[in-house]
Every structure is written in structure tokens, then in C-alpha cells.
Design an enzyme around this catalytic site. Structure first.
Site, PDB file in Angstrom:
ATOM      1  N   HIS A 129      -7.998  -1.602  85.235  1.00 57.39           N
ATOM      2  CA  HIS A 129      -7.165  -1.271  84.067  1.00 57.39           C
ATOM      3  C   HIS A 129      -7.257   0.232  83.763  1.00 57.39           C
ATOM      4  O   HIS A 129      -6.251   0.880  83.489  1.00 57.39           O
ATOM      5  CB  HIS A 129      -7.657  -2.011  82.815  1.00 57.39           C
ATOM      6  CG  HIS A 129      -7.503  -3.500  82.845  1.00 57.39           C
ATOM      7  ND1 HIS A 129      -8.545  -4.349  82.599  1.00 57.39           N
ATOM      8  CD2 HIS A 129      -6.423  -4.297  83.063  1.00 57.39           C
ATOM      9  CE1 HIS A 129      -8.125  -5.617  82.659  1.00 57.39           C
ATOM     10  NE2 HIS A 129      -6.839  -5.607  82.943  1.00 57.39           N
TER      11      HIS A 129
ATOM     12  N   LYS B 140      -4.315 -18.233  74.905  1.00 53.85           N
ATOM     13  CA  LYS B 140      -5.177 -17.787  75.999  1.00 53.85           C
ATOM     14  C   LYS B 140      -6.617 -17.865  75.509  1.00 53.85           C
ATOM     15  O   LYS B 140      -6.960 -17.301  74.470  1.00 53.85           O
ATOM     16  CB  LYS B 140      -4.842 -16.335  76.389  1.00 53.85           C
ATOM     17  CG  LYS B 140      -3.647 -16.244  77.313  1.00 53.85           C
ATOM     18  CD  LYS B 140      -3.677 -14.927  78.061  1.00 53.85           C
ATOM     19  CE  LYS B 140      -2.593 -14.862  79.105  1.00 53.85           C
ATOM     20  NZ  LYS B 140      -2.617 -13.601  79.850  1.00 53.85           N
TER      21      LYS B 140
ATOM     22  N   ARG C 181      -1.351  -5.589  91.908  1.00 52.74           N
ATOM     23  CA  ARG C 181      -2.467  -5.681  92.853  1.00 52.74           C
ATOM     24  C   ARG C 181      -2.030  -6.294  94.175  1.00 52.74           C
ATOM     25  O   ARG C 181      -2.271  -5.762  95.231  1.00 52.74           O
ATOM     26  CB  ARG C 181      -3.597  -6.545  92.276  1.00 52.74           C
ATOM     27  CG  ARG C 181      -4.407  -5.848  91.237  1.00 52.74           C
ATOM     28  CD  ARG C 181      -5.204  -6.819  90.422  1.00 52.74           C
ATOM     29  NE  ARG C 181      -4.318  -7.607  89.595  1.00 52.74           N
ATOM     30  CZ  ARG C 181      -4.698  -8.337  88.571  1.00 52.74           C
ATOM     31  NH1 ARG C 181      -5.969  -8.407  88.267  1.00 52.74           N
ATOM     32  NH2 ARG C 181      -3.837  -9.005  87.853  1.00 52.74           N
TER      33      ARG C 181
ATOM     34  N   SER D 285     -10.157  -9.313  85.342  1.00 45.15           N
ATOM     35  CA  SER D 285     -11.131  -9.604  84.287  1.00 45.15           C
ATOM     36  C   SER D 285     -11.812 -10.952  84.549  1.00 45.15           C
ATOM     37  O   SER D 285     -13.015 -11.092  84.345  1.00 45.15           O
ATOM     38  CB  SER D 285     -10.447  -9.650  82.926  1.00 45.15           C
ATOM     39  OG  SER D 285      -9.853  -8.420  82.643  1.00 45.15           O
TER      40      SER D 285
HETATM   41  P1  ADP Z   1      -6.048  -9.685  84.357  1.00 45.75           P
HETATM   42  O1  ADP Z   1      -6.699 -10.804  83.630  1.00 45.75           O
HETATM   43  O2  ADP Z   1      -5.156 -10.144  85.477  1.00 45.75           O
HETATM   44  O3  ADP Z   1      -7.010  -8.619  84.773  1.00 45.75           O
HETATM   45  P2  ADP Z   1      -4.552  -8.367  82.158  1.00 45.75           P
HETATM   46  O4  ADP Z   1      -3.569  -9.166  81.358  1.00 45.75           O
HETATM   47  O5  ADP Z   1      -5.701  -7.855  81.394  1.00 45.75           O
HETATM   48  O6  ADP Z   1      -4.973  -9.178  83.395  1.00 45.75           O
HETATM   49  O7  ADP Z   1      -3.810  -7.190  82.911  1.00 45.75           O
HETATM   50  C1  ADP Z   1      -3.016  -6.257  82.275  1.00 45.75           C
HETATM   51  C2  ADP Z   1      -2.262  -5.462  83.299  1.00 45.75           C
HETATM   52  O8  ADP Z   1      -3.182  -4.768  84.139  1.00 45.75           O
HETATM   53  C3  ADP Z   1      -1.351  -6.239  84.238  1.00 45.75           C
HETATM   54  O9  ADP Z   1      -0.200  -5.449  84.488  1.00 45.75           O
HETATM   55  C4  ADP Z   1      -2.194  -6.360  85.504  1.00 45.75           C
HETATM   56  O10 ADP Z   1      -1.390  -6.502  86.652  1.00 45.75           O
HETATM   57  C5  ADP Z   1      -2.900  -5.020  85.480  1.00 45.75           C
HETATM   58  N1  ADP Z   1      -4.171  -5.043  86.223  1.00 45.75           N
HETATM   59  C6  ADP Z   1      -5.234  -5.838  86.003  1.00 45.75           C
HETATM   60  N2  ADP Z   1      -6.224  -5.573  86.884  1.00 45.75           N
HETATM   61  C7  ADP Z   1      -5.760  -4.577  87.696  1.00 45.75           C
HETATM   62  C8  ADP Z   1      -6.287  -3.875  88.827  1.00 45.75           C
HETATM   63  N3  ADP Z   1      -7.475  -4.168  89.336  1.00 45.75           N
HETATM   64  N4  ADP Z   1      -5.517  -2.903  89.388  1.00 45.75           N
HETATM   65  C9  ADP Z   1      -4.285  -2.650  88.890  1.00 45.75           C
HETATM   66  N5  ADP Z   1      -3.720  -3.283  87.850  1.00 45.75           N
HETATM   67  C10 ADP Z   1      -4.448  -4.229  87.256  1.00 45.75           C
END
Ligand code: ADP
Length: 165
Positions: A17, A41, A90, A128
């Protein structure tokens, strides 16, 4: 002034992130990191805790503002005068759902454009939920999250283990 929104659950924020936040913030004047408050969620950290952790991690990025949103993302973006929504990509598995979401959002609000930023290869596997799972099983998450997140996560998991089932 260009404002962008980077939405997500951030439960908790990871280096994946943060990489997207750094890159997205260099493309706009203000980047709103918007934490979704969707109660369906089942999050480990509550919204305030997630926001506090993100703030600690982005302290040196002066054009990043951490906020919360509920309901339709495009409505939130419009309210904030933001015309760009950033999403991290990703893998192919992300693409399918993100493609659909971007098209629906364009249908709802044509002035809001979705911009996809490709993950750094170092974080392509990172999510996450994976971090929570590895930490819960006693694995090393140092390369996945900043130290303050690691500390809070270990604490949270310790509390969760003490809760009666
Ligand atoms: P997650 O639970 O999949 O980590 P989030 O809802 O917190 O998801 O993700 C928010 C945004 O960050 C989404 O656009 C997701 O694709 C992106 N994201 C999450 N992890 C990564 C990563 N490792 N690299 C790039 N983008 C990411």
C-alpha cells in the site's frame, strides 16, 4: 489543483500500500487515502486504528491526507472534488474485479477516472490478509509491514488469542 483518492480497507497498511501511496501522491497535488468503513467486512483493526497506523506511516508525505468513507466511492470522490481514483494491481486476479469496478464507477460518475498503478515486483504477493495469517502463525512479517504496524498487529493478535472463543 488535482486531488486523487486511494481507497481500500488497509487492515492493516502494508509496504505494498505504501508503495502505491508514494507513487500516487507524486502524480496529484493532494492524495486522499480513504479507509472504507464497510461494516460487513470483518476487519481486525477498527477504522480509527487503521487510520492512526496509516498516519504514522505517511508522516513525511506532505500532500497525503488520511480520511474515511462509507458508501459509494465515486460519490465520496465527487464530494471531495477528486477526479482520479488510484488502484494498485498485483496480479491477473486483481484485474478482473478492478476492471468491472472501474467500468461501473465510470457509468456512475464519468468525470472520475480510475488509474491503475502496477505493484512493485517486491510486493506482488503481498496483501493485508496474508500478513495477518503469517503473523498469526508466528512467521516473520518484517519485510511486509513497517515496524509500528508489526508491533500493533502482534498486540492485536495477542488480545484476540486471550478472548474466550
Ligand atoms: P488487500 O486486503 O487486498 O490488501 P485493500 O482493500 O486494503 O486490500 O487494498 C487497497 C488497494 O491497494 C487496492 O487497490 C489493492 O489492489 C491495492 N494493494 C493492496 N496490496 C497491494 C500490493 N502489495 N501492491 C500493490 N497494490 C496493492
Amino acid at each position: 489543483m488535482k486531488t486523487g483518492v486511494y481507497p481500500g480497507s488497509f487492515d492493516p497498511i502494508t509496504y505494498g500500500h505504501l508503495d502505491i501511496i508514494k507513487r500516487a501522491s507524486s502524480l496529484v497535488d493532494t492524495l486522499l487515502v480513504a479507509v472504507g468503513t464497510n461494516p460487513s467486512k470483518n476487519a481486525l483493526f477498527d477504522v480509527d486504528e487503521r487510520i492512526a497506523l496509516i498516519r504514522q506511516c505517511v508522516g513525511d508525505l506532505h500532500n497525503v491526507v488520511v480520511d474515511r468513507f462509507q458508501g459509494l466511492l465515486v460519490r465520496y470522490a465527487k464530494e471531495k472534488n477528486a477526479n482520479t481514483v488510484f488502484k494498485g494491481l498485483r496480479a491477473v486476479s486483481d484485474f478482473e474485479i478492478e476492471f468491472q469496478t472501474a467500468l461501473v464507477n465510470r457509468e456512475l460518475e464519468p468525470q472520475v477516472e480510475t488509474v491503475f498503478l502496477m505493484t512493485d515486483y517486491k510486493y506482488a504477493f503481498l496483501s493485508s490478509s496474508l500478513v495477518k495469517e503469517v503473523a498469526d502463525l508466528g512467521g516473520d512479517i518484517q519485510k511486509m509491514v513497517p515496524p509500528c504496524v508489526e508491533k500493533e498487529l502482534q498486540e492485536k493478535l495477542k488480545q484476540a488469542r486471550m478472548m474466550p472463543k
